[in-house]
Design a protein around this motif. Structure first.
Motif, PDB file in Angstrom:
ATOM      1  N   PRO A   1       4.003   0.308   0.405  1.00  0.00           N
ATOM      2  CA  PRO A   1       3.877   0.561  -1.039  1.00  0.00           C
ATOM      3  C   PRO A   1       2.623  -0.091  -1.617  1.00  0.00           C
ATOM      4  CG  PRO A   1       6.102  -0.145  -0.477  1.00  0.00           C
ATOM      5  CD  PRO A   1       5.275  -0.346   0.750  1.00  0.00           C
ATOM      6  N   ASP A   2       2.164   0.424  -2.737  1.00  0.00           N
ATOM      7  CA  ASP A   2       0.971  -0.122  -3.382  1.00  0.00           C
ATOM      8  C   ASP A   2       1.205  -1.527  -3.930  1.00  0.00           C
ATOM      9  OD1 ASP A   2      -0.263   2.216  -2.781  1.00  0.00           O
ATOM     10  OD2 ASP A   2      -0.203   3.039  -4.814  1.00  0.00           O
ATOM     11  N   THR A   3       2.468  -1.890  -4.137  1.00  0.00           N
ATOM     12  CA  THR A   3       2.812  -3.246  -4.580  1.00  0.00           C
ATOM     13  C   THR A   3       3.661  -3.922  -3.520  1.00  0.00           C
ATOM     14  OG1 THR A   3       2.773  -2.645  -6.930  1.00  0.00           O
ATOM     15  CG2 THR A   3       3.976  -4.634  -6.330  1.00  0.00           C
ATOM     16  N   VAL A   4       3.205  -5.071  -3.050  1.00  0.00           N
ATOM     17  CA  VAL A   4       3.943  -5.855  -2.065  1.00  0.00           C
ATOM     18  C   VAL A   4       3.993  -7.297  -2.553  1.00  0.00           C
ATOM     19  CG1 VAL A   4       3.323  -4.336  -0.153  1.00  0.00           C
ATOM     20  CG2 VAL A   4       1.859  -6.288  -0.694  1.00  0.00           C
ATOM     21  N   TRP A   5       4.665  -8.140  -1.786  1.00  0.00           N
ATOM     22  CA  TRP A   5       4.812  -9.547  -2.154  1.00  0.00           C
ATOM     23  C   TRP A   5       4.352 -10.435  -1.011  1.00  0.00           C
ATOM     24  CZ3 TRP A   5       7.585  -5.747  -4.235  1.00  0.00           C
ATOM     25  CH2 TRP A   5       7.858  -5.790  -5.600  1.00  0.00           C
ATOM     26  N   ALA A   6       3.530 -11.418  -1.358  1.00  0.00           N
ATOM     27  CA  ALA A   6       3.044 -12.385  -0.378  1.00  0.00           C
ATOM     28  C   ALA A   6       3.657 -13.746  -0.683  1.00  0.00           C
ATOM     29  CB  ALA A   6       1.519 -12.473  -0.429  1.00  0.00           C
ATOM     30  N   PRO A   7       3.991 -14.544   0.345  1.00  0.00           N
ATOM     31  CA  PRO A   7       4.559 -15.873   0.097  1.00  0.00           C
ATOM     32  C   PRO A   7       3.618 -16.723  -0.752  1.00  0.00           C
ATOM     33  CG  PRO A   7       4.791 -15.260   2.403  1.00  0.00           C
ATOM     34  CD  PRO A   7       3.892 -14.237   1.779  1.00  0.00           C
ATOM     35  N   ASP A   8       4.181 -17.420  -1.718  1.00  0.00           N
ATOM     36  CA  ASP A   8       3.406 -18.282  -2.615  1.00  0.00           C
ATOM     37  C   ASP A   8       4.297 -19.444  -3.042  1.00  0.00           C
ATOM     38  OD1 ASP A   8       1.897 -19.528  -4.505  1.00  0.00           O
ATOM     39  OD2 ASP A   8       1.499 -17.762  -5.729  1.00  0.00           O
ATOM     40  N   ASP A   9       4.044 -20.615  -2.476  1.00  0.00           N
ATOM     41  CA  ASP A   9       4.874 -21.784  -2.759  1.00  0.00           C
ATOM     42  C   ASP A   9       4.792 -22.215  -4.218  1.00  0.00           C
ATOM     43  OD1 ASP A   9       5.675 -21.868  -0.133  1.00  0.00           O
ATOM     44  OD2 ASP A   9       4.134 -23.308   0.471  1.00  0.00           O
ATOM     45  N   ASP A  10       3.719 -21.841  -4.906  1.00  0.00           N
ATOM     46  CA  ASP A  10       3.550 -22.252  -6.300  1.00  0.00           C
ATOM     47  C   ASP A  10       4.220 -21.308  -7.294  1.00  0.00           C
ATOM     48  OD1 ASP A  10       2.019 -24.452  -5.522  1.00  0.00           O
ATOM     49  OD2 ASP A  10       0.164 -23.279  -5.519  1.00  0.00           O
ATOM     50  N   ALA A  11       4.628 -20.135  -6.836  1.00  0.00           N
ATOM     51  CA  ALA A  11       5.270 -19.175  -7.730  1.00  0.00           C
ATOM     52  C   ALA A  11       6.737 -19.550  -7.933  1.00  0.00           C
ATOM     53  CB  ALA A  11       5.164 -17.768  -7.158  1.00  0.00           C
ATOM     54  N   PRO A  12       7.307 -19.279  -9.096  1.00  0.00           N
ATOM     55  CA  PRO A  12       8.705 -19.636  -9.370  1.00  0.00           C
ATOM     56  C   PRO A  12       9.692 -19.038  -8.370  1.00  0.00           C
ATOM     57  CG  PRO A  12       7.588 -19.011 -11.401  1.00  0.00           C
ATOM     58  CD  PRO A  12       6.648 -18.690 -10.286  1.00  0.00           C
ATOM     59  N   THR A  13       9.408 -17.823  -7.908  1.00  0.00           N
ATOM     60  CA  THR A  13      10.310 -17.166  -6.963  1.00  0.00           C
ATOM     61  C   THR A  13       9.888 -17.354  -5.513  1.00  0.00           C
ATOM     62  OG1 THR A  13       9.073 -15.087  -7.065  1.00  0.00           O
ATOM     63  CG2 THR A  13      10.856 -15.387  -8.663  1.00  0.00           C
ATOM     64  N   GLY A  14       8.735 -17.969  -5.287  1.00  0.00           N
ATOM     65  CA  GLY A  14       8.249 -18.140  -3.926  1.00  0.00           C
ATOM     66  C   GLY A  14       7.404 -16.988  -3.428  1.00  0.00           C
ATOM     67  N   TYR A  15       7.172 -15.968  -4.286  1.00  0.00           N
ATOM     68  CA  TYR A  15       6.367 -14.819  -3.896  1.00  0.00           C
ATOM     69  C   TYR A  15       5.353 -14.473  -4.972  1.00  0.00           C
ATOM     70  CZ  TYR A  15       9.507 -13.837  -0.008  1.00  0.00           C
ATOM     71  OH  TYR A  15      10.227 -13.921   1.151  1.00  0.00           O
ATOM     72  N   GLU A  16       4.201 -14.001  -4.534  1.00  0.00           N
ATOM     73  CA  GLU A  16       3.156 -13.528  -5.428  1.00  0.00           C
ATOM     74  C   GLU A  16       3.039 -12.015  -5.283  1.00  0.00           C
ATOM     75  OE1 GLU A  16      -1.729 -13.841  -5.883  1.00  0.00           O
ATOM     76  OE2 GLU A  16      -0.694 -14.625  -4.105  1.00  0.00           O
ATOM     77  N   ARG A  17       3.006 -11.310  -6.402  1.00  0.00           N
ATOM     78  CA  ARG A  17       2.850  -9.864  -6.369  1.00  0.00           C
ATOM     79  C   ARG A  17       1.406  -9.512  -6.009  1.00  0.00           C
ATOM     80  NH1 ARG A  17       5.658  -5.757  -9.329  1.00  0.00           N
ATOM     81  NH2 ARG A  17       6.783  -7.438 -10.359  1.00  0.00           N
ATOM     82  N   VAL A  18       1.232  -8.625  -5.043  1.00  0.00           N
ATOM     83  CA  VAL A  18      -0.090  -8.174  -4.612  1.00  0.00           C
ATOM     84  C   VAL A  18      -0.138  -6.660  -4.744  1.00  0.00           C
ATOM     85  CG1 VAL A  18      -1.736  -8.042  -2.705  1.00  0.00           C
ATOM     86  CG2 VAL A  18      -0.339 -10.097  -2.993  1.00  0.00           C
ATOM     87  N   THR A  19      -1.085  -6.146  -5.510  1.00  0.00           N
ATOM     88  CA  THR A  19      -1.195  -4.702  -5.685  1.00  0.00           C
ATOM     89  C   THR A  19      -2.478  -4.182  -5.053  1.00  0.00           C
ATOM     90  OG1 THR A  19      -2.346  -4.847  -7.812  1.00  0.00           O
ATOM     91  CG2 THR A  19       0.062  -4.861  -7.868  1.00  0.00           C
ATOM     92  N   LYS A  20      -2.381  -2.980  -4.536  1.00  0.00           N
ATOM     93  CA  LYS A  20      -3.530  -2.352  -3.884  1.00  0.00           C
ATOM     94  C   LYS A  20      -4.662  -2.112  -4.873  1.00  0.00           C
ATOM     95  CE  LYS A  20      -4.567   1.562  -0.826  1.00  0.00           C
ATOM     96  NZ  LYS A  20      -3.996   2.799  -0.209  1.00  0.00           N
ATOM     97  N   ALA A  21      -4.304  -1.816  -6.143  1.00  0.00           N
ATOM     98  CA  ALA A  21      -5.320  -1.521  -7.152  1.00  0.00           C
ATOM     99  C   ALA A  21      -6.049  -2.777  -7.609  1.00  0.00           C
ATOM    100  CB  ALA A  21      -4.671  -0.826  -8.345  1.00  0.00           C
ATOM    101  N   ASP A  22      -5.301  -3.868  -7.833  1.00  0.00           N
ATOM    102  CA  ASP A  22      -5.903  -5.082  -8.400  1.00  0.00           C
ATOM    103  C   ASP A  22      -6.442  -6.039  -7.353  1.00  0.00           C
ATOM    104  OD1 ASP A  22      -5.244  -4.118 -10.902  1.00  0.00           O
ATOM    105  OD2 ASP A  22      -3.319  -5.187 -10.968  1.00  0.00           O
ATOM    106  N   ALA A  23      -5.862  -6.032  -6.165  1.00  0.00           N
ATOM    107  CA  ALA A  23      -6.298  -6.961  -5.111  1.00  0.00           C
ATOM    108  C   ALA A  23      -6.374  -6.222  -3.785  1.00  0.00           C
ATOM    109  CB  ALA A  23      -5.334  -8.153  -5.022  1.00  0.00           C
ATOM    110  N   PRO A  24      -7.290  -5.252  -3.672  1.00  0.00           N
ATOM    111  CA  PRO A  24      -7.341  -4.419  -2.460  1.00  0.00           C
ATOM    112  C   PRO A  24      -7.599  -5.204  -1.183  1.00  0.00           C
ATOM    113  CG  PRO A  24      -9.283  -4.077  -3.836  1.00  0.00           C
ATOM    114  CD  PRO A  24      -8.322  -4.865  -4.647  1.00  0.00           C
ATOM    115  N   ASP A  25      -8.469  -6.206  -1.243  1.00  0.00           N
ATOM    116  CA  ASP A  25      -8.765  -6.975  -0.039  1.00  0.00           C
ATOM    117  C   ASP A  25      -7.521  -7.702   0.466  1.00  0.00           C
ATOM    118  OD1 ASP A  25     -11.363  -6.117  -0.172  1.00  0.00           O
ATOM    119  OD2 ASP A  25     -12.147  -7.968  -1.057  1.00  0.00           O
ATOM    120  N   ALA A  26      -6.774  -8.310  -0.469  1.00  0.00           N
ATOM    121  CA  ALA A  26      -5.556  -9.023  -0.081  1.00  0.00           C
ATOM    122  C   ALA A  26      -4.513  -8.047   0.451  1.00  0.00           C
ATOM    123  CB  ALA A  26      -5.009  -9.800  -1.274  1.00  0.00           C
TER     124      ALA A  26
END
Length: 376
Positions: free
Chosen positions: A35-60
Motif C-alpha cells: 500500500p502507499d501508506t505503511v508503518w515503520a517502527p518508531d520508538d519516539d512515536a506514541p504508538t511505536g510506529y511512524e506513518r510512511v507514505t509513498k507520496a510524502d516520503a518516497p525514498d523511505a
C-alpha cells in the motif's frame, strides 16, 4: 526496480530463492502490492510506529519495500484509536521464498492461500501455477478489497474469498497444498479435510508463550493421521480467532510469594528454549513490564493463562524472598522453571526436533523426535 533485482539476486545467492520460483518473483514485484501508506517502527512515536507514505516520503517507502524486511501495512485492525499493534504486514521476501519452497508445489497443483494480506503471495502462486489453480482467503474486508485492486492491476486473478481462513474454502476443495501466512495454535480440521491425502500444509504454528515454528504437515492417507515437523523459526501474526489473551494482573487476589529458583533471563534464553517451554506450559502468555520511575529495579516478567492464574518474577534480585508472586490454580512461574529443566534434561533440543500429529478426530499432539515420544 534495480533494488528489487538486486534483492532477488541476493536471495538466489543465499539459497533462499530457487529457480523454480525466480520467474514468479520477477513477474510479481513486491512493490506492486505494498500500500502507499505503511508503518515503520518508531520508538519516539506514541504508538511505536511512524506513518510512511509513498507520496510524502518516497525514498523511505522504497527503502522499506525493496529490502529483506517486514513491512507493516496495518495497525490495530485499521482502527484510528488503537494502541499501536501491528495487525497486517508484508513478510520478509526471504521468508516468503522459504515458505513457498517448503510448500513443494508441482505444475497442476491447486493451492489454498490463507491470509491474502497485500496479495503478493497470491500473485507469486499465480505466477508459478496459473490463476485458475489458486484460491486466496482474507478475513478483513478492507484488506481484501485493496489486495483485489492490486492483483488486478498487476494482471493476476486468483479466486478471491472474504471469510475466516480457519474454515478454509470448501467450494474449491480439494487442494494439493494449503499455505497460510497467519499463525495458528491448532491446525484446523477444515484444512485437513480440504487437502488431498498426501498433500501438504505449510503454516506458522506456535503457543501463546512462543509463536515460533513453521509447520510442514503431510496430510494422511484415508484412515491415517497427519504428521509434520517444524522446519524453520518464524514469527507471524496470529489468526484473529486464535489471538492469545491479554496479560492482566488480578486485583484484590491473594498471592503466594517467594524466591525464584531460576534467573528469569533463562526463561527466554533463545528461541529453542522458549519454544520448548511453551509446549510444556499450555495457554501461558508473558509480557515484560516496569515502573517508569525505576525501570531497571522494577523490570519484571508477568505471566497469565487467561483462566485466572497469574505470576510475576522480578529480574533484579530474583532470588529474594519476595521476587516471585503467583496466584490462581496454577503456579505459572514454577511451571516455567520446570519446563526449562525438562528442556535441559532432553539435551536442549532445537525446534526442528519437534513435530505434530493430527489424529483422525482432529486431536493434536506434539512430540519430540518421533510420534512415540509425546511432549506431556
Amino acid at each position: 526496480m534495480d533494488e528489487y533485482v538486486q534483492l532477488l539476486a541476493d536471495l538466489t545467492e543465499a539459497g533462499a530463492l530457487g529457480e523454480e520460483w525466480r520467474g514468479a518473483f520477477e513477474r510479481a514485484p513486491r512493490s506492486a502490492f505494498i500500500p502507499d501508506t505503511v508503518w515503520a517502527p518508531d520508538d519516539d512515536a506514541p504508538t511505536g510506529y511512524e506513518r510512511v507514505t509513498k507520496a510524502d516520503a518516497p525514498d523511505a517507502w522504497w527503502s522499506l519495500v525493496n529490502t529483506d524486511g517486514v513491512v507493516v501495512t496495518q495497525v490495530d485492525d485499521g482502527r484510528a484509536d488503537g494502541p499501536g499493534i501491528a495487525t497486517s504486514s508484508a513478510s520478509m521476501p526471504s521468508l516468503v521464498a522459504t515458505m513457498l519452497r517448503h510448500l513443494d508445489v508441482r505444475d497442476g497443483h491447486k493451492v489454498l492461500d490463507v491470509g491474502t494480506g497485500t496479495g503478493w503471495t497470491s500473485a507469486l502462486l499465480c505466477g508459478r501455477l496459473g490463476d485458475d489453480r489458486v484460491t486466496t482467503v482474507e478475513v478483513d474486508p478492507a484488506i481484501a478489497a485493496e489486495a483485489a485492486l492490486r492483483l488486478a492491476a498487476a494482471g493476476f486473478a486468483p479466486e478471491r474469498v472474504v471469510g475466516d481462513g480457519l474454515a478454509g474454502w470448501s467450494c474449491a476443495a480439494p487442494y494439493d497444498r494449503i499455505h497460510s501466512t497467519a499463525a495458528v495454535r491448532r491446525v484446523p480440521s477444515a484444512w485437513i479435510e480440504q487437502t488431498r491425502p498426501g498433500g501438504i500444509i505449510v503454516t506458522p504454528w506456535g503457543t501463546p508463550y512462543a509463536n515460533a515454528g513453521l509447520l510442514h504437515l503431510m496430510v494422511g492417507r484415508p484412515g491415517e493421521p497427519s504428521h509434520g515437523r517444524f522446519v524453520a523459526n518464524v514469527s507471524f501474526m496470529w489468526m484473529r480467532a486464535q489471538r492469545p489473551h491479554a496479560v492482566v494482573e488480578p486485583v484484590g487476589v491473594s498471592d503466594h510469594r517467594g524466591p525464584s529458583a531460576m534467573d528469569p533471563e533463562l526463561a527466554l534464553e533463545d528461541v529453542n528454549a522458549a519454544f520448548a517451554i511453551g509446549l510444556r506450559v499450555p495457554g501461558v502468555r508473558y509480557e515484560h513490564v516496569w515502573d517508569d520511575a525505576d525501570p531497571s529495579g522494577t523490570y519484571r516478567m508477568q505471566l497469565s493463562d487467561g483462566a485466572g492464574s497469574w505470576a510475576s518474577v522480578r529480574h533484579t534480585a530474583w532470588d529474594a524472598e519476595d521476587a516471585v508472586h503467583q496466584s490462581g490454580a496454577r503456579r505459572l512461574w514454577d511451571e516455567i522453571t520446570s519446563a526449562r529443566l525438562w528442556w535441559l534434561e532432553e539435551g536442549k533440543p532445537d525446534l526442528h526436533r519437534f513435530g505434530v500429529t493430527i489424529a483422525l478426530d482432529g486431536a493434536q499432539s506434539v512430540w519430540l523426535d518421533d510420534s512415540g515420544n509425546p511432549v506431556a
